[in-house]
Design a protein around this motif. Structure first.
Motif, mmCIF file in Angstrom:
data_model
loop_
_atom_site.group_PDB
_atom_site.id
_atom_site.type_symbol
_atom_site.label_atom_id
_atom_site.label_comp_id
_atom_site.label_asym_id
_atom_site.label_seq_id
_atom_site.Cartn_x
_atom_site.Cartn_y
_atom_site.Cartn_z
ATOM 1 N N MET A 107 -30.281 -29.756 -39.526
ATOM 2 C CA MET A 107 -29.281 -29.644 -40.586
ATOM 3 C C MET A 107 -28.522 -28.325 -40.492
ATOM 4 O O MET A 107 -27.313 -28.292 -40.706
ATOM 5 C CB MET A 107 -29.968 -29.742 -41.941
ATOM 6 N N ARG A 108 -29.229 -27.248 -40.162
ATOM 7 C CA ARG A 108 -28.553 -25.957 -40.010
ATOM 8 C C ARG A 108 -27.477 -26.047 -38.942
ATOM 9 O O ARG A 108 -26.382 -25.534 -39.098
ATOM 10 C CB ARG A 108 -29.569 -24.876 -39.604
ATOM 11 N N ALA A 110 -26.129 -28.889 -37.768
ATOM 12 C CA ALA A 110 -25.138 -29.915 -38.100
ATOM 13 C C ALA A 110 -24.004 -29.350 -38.945
ATOM 14 O O ALA A 110 -22.896 -29.884 -38.943
ATOM 15 C CB ALA A 110 -25.811 -31.072 -38.839
ATOM 16 N N ALA A 111 -24.278 -28.250 -39.651
ATOM 17 C CA ALA A 111 -23.248 -27.657 -40.502
ATOM 18 C C ALA A 111 -22.055 -27.179 -39.686
ATOM 19 O O ALA A 111 -20.940 -27.108 -40.194
ATOM 20 C CB ALA A 111 -23.827 -26.498 -41.310
ATOM 21 N N THR A 112 -22.276 -26.865 -38.404
ATOM 22 C CA THR A 112 -21.154 -26.389 -37.599
ATOM 23 C C THR A 112 -20.955 -27.196 -36.314
ATOM 24 O O THR A 112 -19.925 -27.059 -35.680
ATOM 25 C CB THR A 112 -21.337 -24.910 -37.203
ATOM 26 N N ASP A 113 -21.926 -28.009 -35.949
ATOM 27 C CA ASP A 113 -21.811 -28.746 -34.695
ATOM 28 C C ASP A 113 -21.624 -30.244 -34.949
ATOM 29 O O ASP A 113 -22.513 -30.898 -35.503
ATOM 30 C CB ASP A 113 -23.066 -28.520 -33.852
ATOM 31 N N ALA A 117 -24.102 -33.308 -36.421
ATOM 32 C CA ALA A 117 -23.717 -34.019 -37.644
ATOM 33 C C ALA A 117 -23.723 -35.525 -37.390
ATOM 34 O O ALA A 117 -24.180 -36.307 -38.236
ATOM 35 C CB ALA A 117 -22.343 -33.558 -38.113
ATOM 36 N N ASP B 32 -15.345 -23.849 -37.803
ATOM 37 C CA ASP B 32 -16.223 -23.456 -36.713
ATOM 38 C C ASP B 32 -17.494 -22.742 -37.148
ATOM 39 O O ASP B 32 -18.404 -22.555 -36.338
ATOM 40 C CB ASP B 32 -15.466 -22.533 -35.736
ATOM 41 N N ARG B 36 -18.968 -19.049 -34.170
ATOM 42 C CA ARG B 36 -18.002 -19.635 -33.252
ATOM 43 C C ARG B 36 -16.573 -19.297 -33.631
ATOM 44 O O ARG B 36 -15.654 -19.508 -32.839
ATOM 45 C CB ARG B 36 -18.202 -21.151 -33.190
ATOM 46 N N ARG B 108 -20.671 -23.801 -44.724
ATOM 47 C CA ARG B 108 -20.991 -23.871 -43.301
ATOM 48 C C ARG B 108 -21.749 -22.617 -42.860
ATOM 49 O O ARG B 108 -22.721 -22.679 -42.119
ATOM 50 C CB ARG B 108 -19.700 -23.987 -42.484
ATOM 51 N N ALA B 111 -25.394 -22.025 -44.218
ATOM 52 C CA ALA B 111 -26.465 -22.768 -43.573
ATOM 53 C C ALA B 111 -27.278 -21.893 -42.627
ATOM 54 O O ALA B 111 -28.450 -22.162 -42.388
ATOM 55 C CB ALA B 111 -25.899 -23.964 -42.810
ATOM 56 N N VAL B 162 -18.560 -31.205 -45.336
ATOM 57 C CA VAL B 162 -19.127 -30.442 -44.226
ATOM 58 C C VAL B 162 -19.512 -31.379 -43.083
ATOM 59 O O VAL B 162 -19.006 -31.249 -41.969
ATOM 60 C CB VAL B 162 -20.338 -29.613 -44.683
ATOM 61 N N LEU B 163 -20.398 -32.323 -43.359
ATOM 62 C CA LEU B 163 -20.815 -33.249 -42.303
ATOM 63 C C LEU B 163 -19.775 -34.345 -42.080
ATOM 64 O O LEU B 163 -19.743 -34.955 -41.018
ATOM 65 C CB LEU B 163 -22.166 -33.883 -42.668
#
Lengths: 193, 193
Positions: A107-108, A110-113, A117, B32, B36, B108, B111, B162-163
């Motif tokens: 989940m951590r 998934a917040a940015t990737d 997600a 991002d 990132r 984001r 997290a 977010v997701l």
DNA sequence: CTGGACTGTCAACAGTCGTTGGCCTACAGT
DNA sequence: ACTGTAGGCCAACGACTGTTGACAGTCCAG
């Protein structure tokens, strides 16, 4: 072939190292997220050289994929009695999150990737929506009902295991089931408001 | 003093640049995450040199702090009628998230960054808990009730903004208020189950 | 006993990052 | 007109990253 036996699943001498890497990776990914969890730090935790990580998992992305490979195992849930499905689901999710630290890592990240997600979403698509279609009225609303359930459960996981709000961590297991159970139950089985 | 006027609030020639940096930073952080989103990319978006970011915001952390400075403005919510507080809160949060993209950025980053998580928690502590104490029975349970509300609202924000789960984004505004309103209402005002 | 595969270490590469200091330009106050 | 100051760009530093290849010890099959 390696190992002392001729079994189809060889026991390699490096299995202990592989496991150590995976365990250290899960901890680092869970606490630091993808970018800040460096391969060097993971290797230091596992007491091996960083290059071993590359040898066994090809790349950082490959290591992460191996670290968060997990099956939520929703399909085996007992659907009966139907009026208890809410509490059953909440209780099941609680043990799932408390036993598997990799869910917090997933989940951590998934917040940015987006790829992570997508992996979280696949749980909703392949397990929660079918379940909603099975137990709820108006099957064409299964998407909406499942989305509400996911938001409820993931919201708790977010505040409790990721953001670690004290007020959320202070909730007892029974307390959570008592409050969220009826919510899920309503999302799944109540007629459209 | 600078500028053409003698007002107490000087109009600097660089205000346009500052705003451009802040706007670009919000977009990058939101899409991002913290690591990132590089200063070089933000500067490129704002069409200025990376060193300008340092001049105006000291460091990357300072830029992020300026980018996500926002006030949820909960205290001004109408508490009456008490039986509508649930729908009112959900509706208010929806507009808040849709108007301010920096909330997505904050979440984001929260997290993986404890400081950002603490900032999110401060909303709960300073606004949601007092509200729960005000409208709910058994004031000593305000912490638990507020935590449940936060988990509900943040859960929706997580899956929707977010997701970006399609099933969650497909929900209409009215639909969300109709489903989540009663949930929040119960968490705030219903007796302990 | 010997050869080859496996496990592991070491040093280094190439790239990117946040950050810094020097330099040039253009404007505002006198 | 002159000058100080603020706005802006450029090049570079040092640190850190994921990743790679060469090299050394270890185990097992033949």
């Amino acid at each position: 072939m390696t190992g002392t036996t001729e079994n189809q699943q060889a026991v390699r001498r490096s299995d202990a190292t592989r496991a150590a890497i995976l365990s250290a990776a899960r901890e680092r990914f869970a606490s630091d997220g993808y970018e800040r969890a460096t391969i060097r730090a993971i290797a230091r935790d596992a007491k091996i050289d960083p290059s071993m990580v590359m040898r066994y998992y090809d790349s950082k992305a490959g290591l992460f994929a191996a670290a968060v490979a997990i099956d939520p195992g929703l399909p085996d849930l007992p659907v009966e009695p139907r009026e208890a499905i809410g509490r059953t689901l909440v209780s099941h999710f609680l043990t799932l999150w408390e036993e598997n630290g990799e869910l917090t890592a997933l989940m951590r990240v998934a917040a940015t990737d987006p790829a992570a997600a997508e992996r979280m979403q696949s749980v909703l698509r392949e397990q929660l929506i079918p379940l909603a279609r099975q137990v709820g009225p108006e099957p064409e609303q299964a998407q909406a009902r499942a989305a509400l359930c996911a938001s409820t459960v993931l919201g708790l996981a977010l505040t409790r295991y990721v953001l670690r709000f004290p007020a959320s961590m202070a909730l007892g297991r029974e307390e959570i089931v008592d409050w969220l159970g009826p919510t899920i139950q309503r999302y799944l089985t109540a007629p459209t408001p």
